[in-house]
Design a protein around this motif. Structure first.
Motif, short mmCIF file in Angstrom:
data_model
loop_
_atom_site.label_atom_id
_atom_site.label_comp_id
_atom_site.label_asym_id
_atom_site.label_seq_id
_atom_site.Cartn_x
_atom_site.Cartn_y
_atom_site.Cartn_z
N ALA A 126 0.83 -1.22 0.00
CA ALA A 126 0.00 0.00 0.00
C ALA A 126 0.86 1.26 0.00
CB ALA A 126 -0.90 0.01 1.22
N TYR A 127 2.07 1.17 0.52
CA TYR A 127 2.93 2.35 0.64
C TYR A 127 3.87 2.50 -0.55
CZ TYR A 127 1.33 2.38 5.46
OH TYR A 127 0.55 2.42 6.58
N GLN A 128 3.84 1.56 -1.49
CA GLN A 128 4.82 1.58 -2.58
C GLN A 128 4.35 2.42 -3.76
OE1 GLN A 128 7.33 0.88 -0.79
NE2 GLN A 128 8.33 -0.43 -2.28
N ALA A 129 5.27 3.20 -4.32
CA ALA A 129 4.95 4.05 -5.46
C ALA A 129 5.18 3.30 -6.77
CB ALA A 129 5.80 5.31 -5.44
N ARG A 130 5.95 2.20 -6.73
CA ARG A 130 6.17 1.36 -7.91
C ARG A 130 6.02 -0.09 -7.47
NH1 ARG A 130 5.80 4.61 -12.13
NH2 ARG A 130 5.89 2.57 -13.11
N LEU A 131 5.34 -0.88 -8.30
CA LEU A 131 5.14 -2.28 -7.93
C LEU A 131 5.79 -3.20 -8.95
CD1 LEU A 131 1.65 -1.33 -6.93
CD2 LEU A 131 3.18 -2.50 -5.33
N PHE A 132 6.02 -4.44 -8.55
CA PHE A 132 6.78 -5.48 -9.25
C PHE A 132 8.27 -5.20 -9.05
CE2 PHE A 132 2.97 -5.80 -12.18
CZ PHE A 132 2.55 -7.04 -11.73
N VAL A 177 -1.28 -4.06 6.19
CA VAL A 177 -0.21 -3.20 6.69
C VAL A 177 0.33 -3.80 7.99
CG1 VAL A 177 0.16 -0.97 7.80
CG2 VAL A 177 -1.11 -1.09 5.65
N THR A 178 1.64 -3.83 8.13
CA THR A 178 2.21 -4.36 9.38
C THR A 178 3.12 -3.31 10.01
OG1 THR A 178 4.13 -5.35 8.28
CG2 THR A 178 2.21 -6.75 8.54
N ASP A 179 2.56 -2.56 10.97
CA ASP A 179 3.42 -1.62 11.70
C ASP A 179 3.64 -2.10 13.13
OD1 ASP A 179 0.92 -1.23 12.65
OD2 ASP A 179 0.80 0.91 12.23
N ASP A 180 3.32 -3.38 13.39
CA ASP A 180 3.52 -3.93 14.75
C ASP A 180 4.93 -4.54 14.85
OD1 ASP A 180 2.83 -5.89 12.88
OD2 ASP A 180 1.85 -7.18 14.35
N THR A 181 5.94 -3.68 14.70
CA THR A 181 7.32 -4.18 14.71
C THR A 181 8.13 -3.53 15.83
OG1 THR A 181 8.32 -2.42 13.38
CG2 THR A 181 7.20 -4.16 12.17
N PRO A 182 9.20 -4.18 16.28
CA PRO A 182 10.08 -3.54 17.27
C PRO A 182 10.58 -2.19 16.78
CG PRO A 182 10.63 -5.86 17.06
CD PRO A 182 9.61 -5.56 15.99
#
Ligand code: HEC
Ligand code: HEC
Length: 437
Positions: A185-191, A261-266
């Motif tokens: 979701a946060y990427q401006a370019r994919l692949f 989205v995964t913002d549950d990180t150390p």
């Protein structure tokens, strides 16, 4: 009393006492009545000299008292004379308010709370639910054997497939590794080569790709969904009018992916202020990540220059000529977005969130361990050397007909371990728990 001034005062008092004693002797000698002990002055002269000396002693004592006061209350007495004065409240109010808070560190930030979405595809729960259903629907593949989730496991997995390269319909092996869909979701370019500019644009690619899901046409996709009892009313409810189109399919899939989205990180906890979230080793790795220059490409809160939420630096040449011989061939065959005749490939800078969970690595999945991936990156992209190797490299640049020379930094074993430890801090708690089941 102020500590620095105490000895000066003591010495001052001693000198004063000595001077006073000397004076007293003088006075006794010179001011005594004529003839008795010394007595060189007459009556008027004695009075004049006595008064002058007395005034001198009094002035000196006053000086001592002033010095002692200054030394005892330096903040009220000396400091205002040497420090700029604080403006009175009236003047402060006349200043323009400080509108902008100091800029956040551009390198170390957590993911923004709001997920960026295009204005023509706003999210709502019904659209997300439709997208989730489509994402898991095997009817989107030619032989009804694969859904998006077959390769991007978002229920029990890490959003990828843990294979070297993807396994498409009919057991066809693709040429590229499957990236995770988490945080795309946060990427401006994919692949890997960045050929799609949005999740909407990306979504139909795999459905029509003959070696992935292999549907023959957009029309076939629309026909299949229209024949399903659930989809026609669901599309009408979500988009406000009846009709199933490829664009609506792409929009629903993208809306669902924006929830992954995964913002549950150390790391996210650390930059939010929890200093215990990263071990000292991970903090050292974080420092190296910045100091060596990894963060120049893997920049911003999604650790990618191809990001909607950080500094932009989407593509990089993969310096395959600087790689160890055994990797030069395999990582230089596919040139990504560079011309196939180019010597080195150009690739989108991938996000490093959850990278410790998404082995194997690089566009062709040819590197099985994270440690190896970090070493290759340091060598290829930063011309660094791993302890034990030489600091210097000569290389022949055939395009320019010149001999080049690098003198790179040397990374110790511990540096590599610390970098790997830091990359582990980018792993989501949820995905880590899934991986351990
Ligand atoms: C056969 C396995 C397979 C299937 C099925 C599949 N994908 Fe992928 N996906 C891949 C591979 C391989 C790539 C990388 C291709 C490339 O870069 O050239 C990819 C890339 C992506 C990306 C870009 C990720 C990034 O970091 O740039 C997204 C998003 C994505 N897929 C979503 C989907 C959706 C949505 C579907 C279903 C419509 C789907 N995929 C079906 C294998 C698959
Ligand atoms: C000049 C830009 C650049 C720099 C500097 C850089 N990288 Fe990369 N990184 C890339 C690109 C481009 C790729 C994808 C290459 C490919 O797949 O062929 C990549 C891929 C990776 C991968 C594999 C990701 C995956 O999902 O397979 C890791 C891990 C990685 N980098 C870590 C690092 C570390 C650690 C450093 C610092 C030592 C670093 N990178 C420095 C551009 C860079």
């Amino acid at each position: 009393m102020h500590a620095d001034l105490a000895p000066i005062l003591v010495i001052g008092i001693l000198v004063a006492l000595a001077a006073f004693s000397a004076l007293a002797l003088l006075v006794r000698r010179d001011l005594a009545p004529a003839g008795s002990w010394g007595g060189v002055l007459d009556g008027g002269g004695r009075w004049f000299l006595g008064a002058a000396l007395g005034l001198g002693v009094i002035a000196f004592s006053i000086k001592l008292v002033i010095l002692a006061t200054l030394a005892s209350f330096p903040s009220q007495t000396i400091a205002p004379l040497i420090e700029p004065r604080v403006l009175p409240p009236d003047d402060v109010a006349a200043q323009p308010p400080t509108a902008t808070p100091p800029p956040a560190n551009p390198t170390w930030r957590g993911l923004p709370v709001a997920v960026p979405a295009p204005i023509d595809n706003p999210s709502d729960p019904a659209k997300v639910a439709l997208g989730q259903r489509l994402f898991h629907d095997v009817n989107l593949s030619a032989d009804s054997s694969l859904s998006c989730a077959s390769c991007h496991d978002v229920t029990r997995g890490n959003g990828a497939d843990s294979r070297v390269t993807a396994l498409g319909i009919g057991g066809q092996i693709g040429s590229r590794n499957t990236p995770t869909v988490y945080n795309t979701a946060y990427q401006a370019r994919l692949f890997w080569d960045g050929r799609a500019a949005s999740l909407e644009e990306q979504a139909l690619g795999p459905i029509l790709n003959p070696i992935e899901m292999g549907l023959p046409s957009i029309r076939e996709l629309e026909r299949r969904l229209a024949a399903d009892p659930v989809y026609p009313p669901a599309f009408a409810a979500v988009f406000g009018s009846p009709g199933i189109s490829a664009m609506r399919v792409a929009q629903a899939l993208a809306a669902f992916e924006r929830t992954l989205v995964t913002d549950d990180t150390p790391y996210d906890r650390f930059v939010a202020g929890d200093e215990q979230a990263l071990s000292p080793q991970q903090q050292r790795g974080m420092w190296l990540f910045q100091d060596l220059g990894c963060a120049a490409c893997h920049s911003g809160p999604n650790f990618s220059g191809a990001s909607l939420v950080g500094p932009k630096n989407p593509y990089a040449v993969l310096r395959s000529t600087r790689l160890p011989i055994d990797q030069q061939g395999s990582l230089a065959t596919d040139k990504g977005r560079a011309a196939s005749s180019a010597r080195e490939g150009i690739w989108r800078v991938p996000s490093l969130r959850n990278v410790a969970l998404t082995a194997p690595y690089f566009h062709n999945g040819s590197v099985p361990s994270l440690e190896e991936a970090v070493k290759l990156m340091a060598q290829a992209q930063l011309a660094a050397h791993i302890e034990g190797g030489s600091r210097e490299d000569l290389w022949w640049d055939a395009d320019q007909s010149r001999l080049g020379r690098y003198v790179g930094k040397v990374l110790t074993r511990r540096d590599v371990d610390d970098l790997v430890a830091f990359l582990h801090a980018l792993s989501s708690d949820t995905l880590t728990r899934r991986a351990s089941l």
